[in-house]
Design a protein around this motif. Structure first.
Motif, short mmCIF file in Angstrom:
data_model
loop_
_atom_site.label_atom_id
_atom_site.label_comp_id
_atom_site.label_asym_id
_atom_site.label_seq_id
_atom_site.Cartn_x
_atom_site.Cartn_y
_atom_site.Cartn_z
N PRO A 26 0.84 -1.21 0.00
CA PRO A 26 0.00 0.00 0.00
C PRO A 26 0.87 1.26 0.00
CG PRO A 26 -0.74 -1.55 1.66
CD PRO A 26 0.56 -2.08 1.13
N PRO A 27 0.44 2.31 -0.69
CA PRO A 27 1.23 3.54 -0.75
C PRO A 27 1.19 4.28 0.58
CG PRO A 27 -0.86 3.87 -1.83
CD PRO A 27 -0.80 2.41 -1.46
N PRO A 28 2.17 5.16 0.82
CA PRO A 28 2.12 5.98 2.04
C PRO A 28 0.98 7.00 1.93
CG PRO A 28 3.93 6.67 0.64
CD PRO A 28 3.34 5.44 0.01
N ARG A 58 1.32 12.42 11.30
CA ARG A 58 2.47 11.98 10.49
C ARG A 58 2.91 10.59 10.90
NH1 ARG A 58 4.09 17.15 11.60
NH2 ARG A 58 5.58 16.41 13.16
N ALA A 59 2.99 10.34 12.20
CA ALA A 59 3.43 9.03 12.69
C ALA A 59 2.45 7.94 12.28
CB ALA A 59 3.59 9.06 14.21
N ALA A 60 1.16 8.24 12.35
CA ALA A 60 0.15 7.24 11.99
C ALA A 60 0.32 6.77 10.56
CB ALA A 60 -1.25 7.81 12.21
N PHE A 61 0.57 7.70 9.65
CA PHE A 61 0.72 7.32 8.25
C PHE A 61 2.10 6.75 7.95
CE2 PHE A 61 -3.16 9.73 7.53
CZ PHE A 61 -3.78 8.94 6.58
N SER A 62 3.15 7.38 8.46
CA SER A 62 4.50 6.90 8.13
C SER A 62 4.76 5.54 8.76
CB SER A 62 5.56 7.91 8.56
OG SER A 62 5.64 8.01 9.97
N THR A 64 2.52 3.21 9.71
CA THR A 64 1.75 2.12 9.09
C THR A 64 2.35 1.74 7.74
OG1 THR A 64 0.13 3.71 8.22
CG2 THR A 64 -0.45 2.58 10.26
N HIS A 65 2.88 2.72 7.01
CA HIS A 65 3.54 2.39 5.74
C HIS A 65 4.79 1.54 6.00
CE1 HIS A 65 4.61 2.64 1.55
NE2 HIS A 65 5.79 3.10 1.89
N ASP A 66 5.59 1.94 7.00
CA ASP A 66 6.78 1.16 7.35
C ASP A 66 6.39 -0.26 7.76
OD1 ASP A 66 8.34 3.38 6.81
OD2 ASP A 66 8.70 3.86 8.92
N LEU A 67 5.31 -0.37 8.53
CA LEU A 67 4.86 -1.70 8.96
C LEU A 67 4.39 -2.54 7.76
CD1 LEU A 67 2.95 -0.92 12.27
CD2 LEU A 67 5.20 -2.00 12.02
N ALA A 68 3.72 -1.90 6.81
CA ALA A 68 3.28 -2.63 5.62
C ALA A 68 4.47 -3.21 4.88
CB ALA A 68 2.46 -1.72 4.70
N ILE A 69 5.55 -2.45 4.84
CA ILE A 69 6.78 -2.94 4.20
C ILE A 69 7.40 -4.05 5.05
CG2 ILE A 69 9.12 -2.31 3.49
CD1 ILE A 69 7.94 0.52 2.87
N GLU A 70 7.50 -3.81 6.35
CA GLU A 70 8.09 -4.80 7.25
C GLU A 70 7.30 -6.10 7.26
OE1 GLU A 70 8.85 -5.36 12.02
OE2 GLU A 70 8.89 -3.34 11.21
N TYR A 71 5.97 -5.99 7.26
CA TYR A 71 5.11 -7.17 7.26
C TYR A 71 4.99 -7.81 5.88
CZ TYR A 71 3.06 -5.33 11.69
OH TYR A 71 2.83 -4.86 12.95
N ARG A 72 5.56 -7.14 4.88
CA ARG A 72 5.52 -7.62 3.49
C ARG A 72 4.08 -7.72 2.99
NH1 ARG A 72 10.32 -10.18 1.61
NH2 ARG A 72 8.97 -11.52 0.40
N ILE A 73 3.31 -6.67 3.23
CA ILE A 73 1.91 -6.63 2.80
C ILE A 73 1.86 -6.41 1.30
CG2 ILE A 73 -0.30 -5.43 3.00
CD1 ILE A 73 0.48 -6.79 5.61
N THR A 74 1.35 -7.39 0.59
CA THR A 74 1.18 -7.27 -0.86
C THR A 74 -0.15 -7.87 -1.30
OG1 THR A 74 2.36 -9.36 -1.20
CG2 THR A 74 3.67 -7.34 -1.35
N ASP A 75 -0.88 -8.42 -0.35
CA ASP A 75 -2.15 -9.09 -0.66
C ASP A 75 -3.30 -8.42 0.07
OD1 ASP A 75 -0.99 -11.41 -2.06
OD2 ASP A 75 -0.14 -11.90 -0.11
#
Length: 113
Positions: A26-28, A58-62, A64-75
């Motif tokens: 998901p995009p930031p 800012r923290a809420a969006f940044s 969650t984006h970092d977590l999406a990358i860390e969790y490898r969210i692609t589905d």
């Protein structure tokens, strides 16, 4: 069997933290989305510090984006949750998001939020 093995290898994760967004991540949040969340936080009550509202948005969006990358969210969430429950992905269930976001927001030491 070979296709199944390749599929499972493609879903495997490494123990290394690699914060490179995968295709499908998901995009930031946009500047407008962050501003809208900041305003919503300010509208929670008259005692909210505007600087804290901005930092929280800012923290809420940044984060969650970092977590999406860390969790490898692609589905889609249901697919990702199945992968977590099968051990193919390390984290990304609702409880993981809540725990990690709470830790991140606690680190801010907000006084009015």
């Amino acid at each position: 069997m070979i296709l199944l093995a390749l599929f499972l290898l493609g879903c495997a994760t490494s123990t290394e933290k690699n914060l490179v967004a995968l295709p499908g991540t998901p995009p930031p949040g946009s500047v407008q989305e962050i501003a809208e969340l900041e305003l919503a936080i300010l509208n929670l009550g008259p005692g909210i510090d505007p600087a804290e509202a901005a930092a929280a948005a800012r923290a809420a969006f940044s984060h969650t984006h970092d977590l999406a990358i860390e969790y490898r969210i692609t589905d889609l969430p249901l697919v990702h949750n199945v992968k977590v429950n099968l051990g193919l992905k390390p984290r990304g269930l609702c409880k993981h998001w809540a725990q990690d976001m709470q830790s991140r927001l606690n680190a801010e030491n907000f006084e009015t939020l």
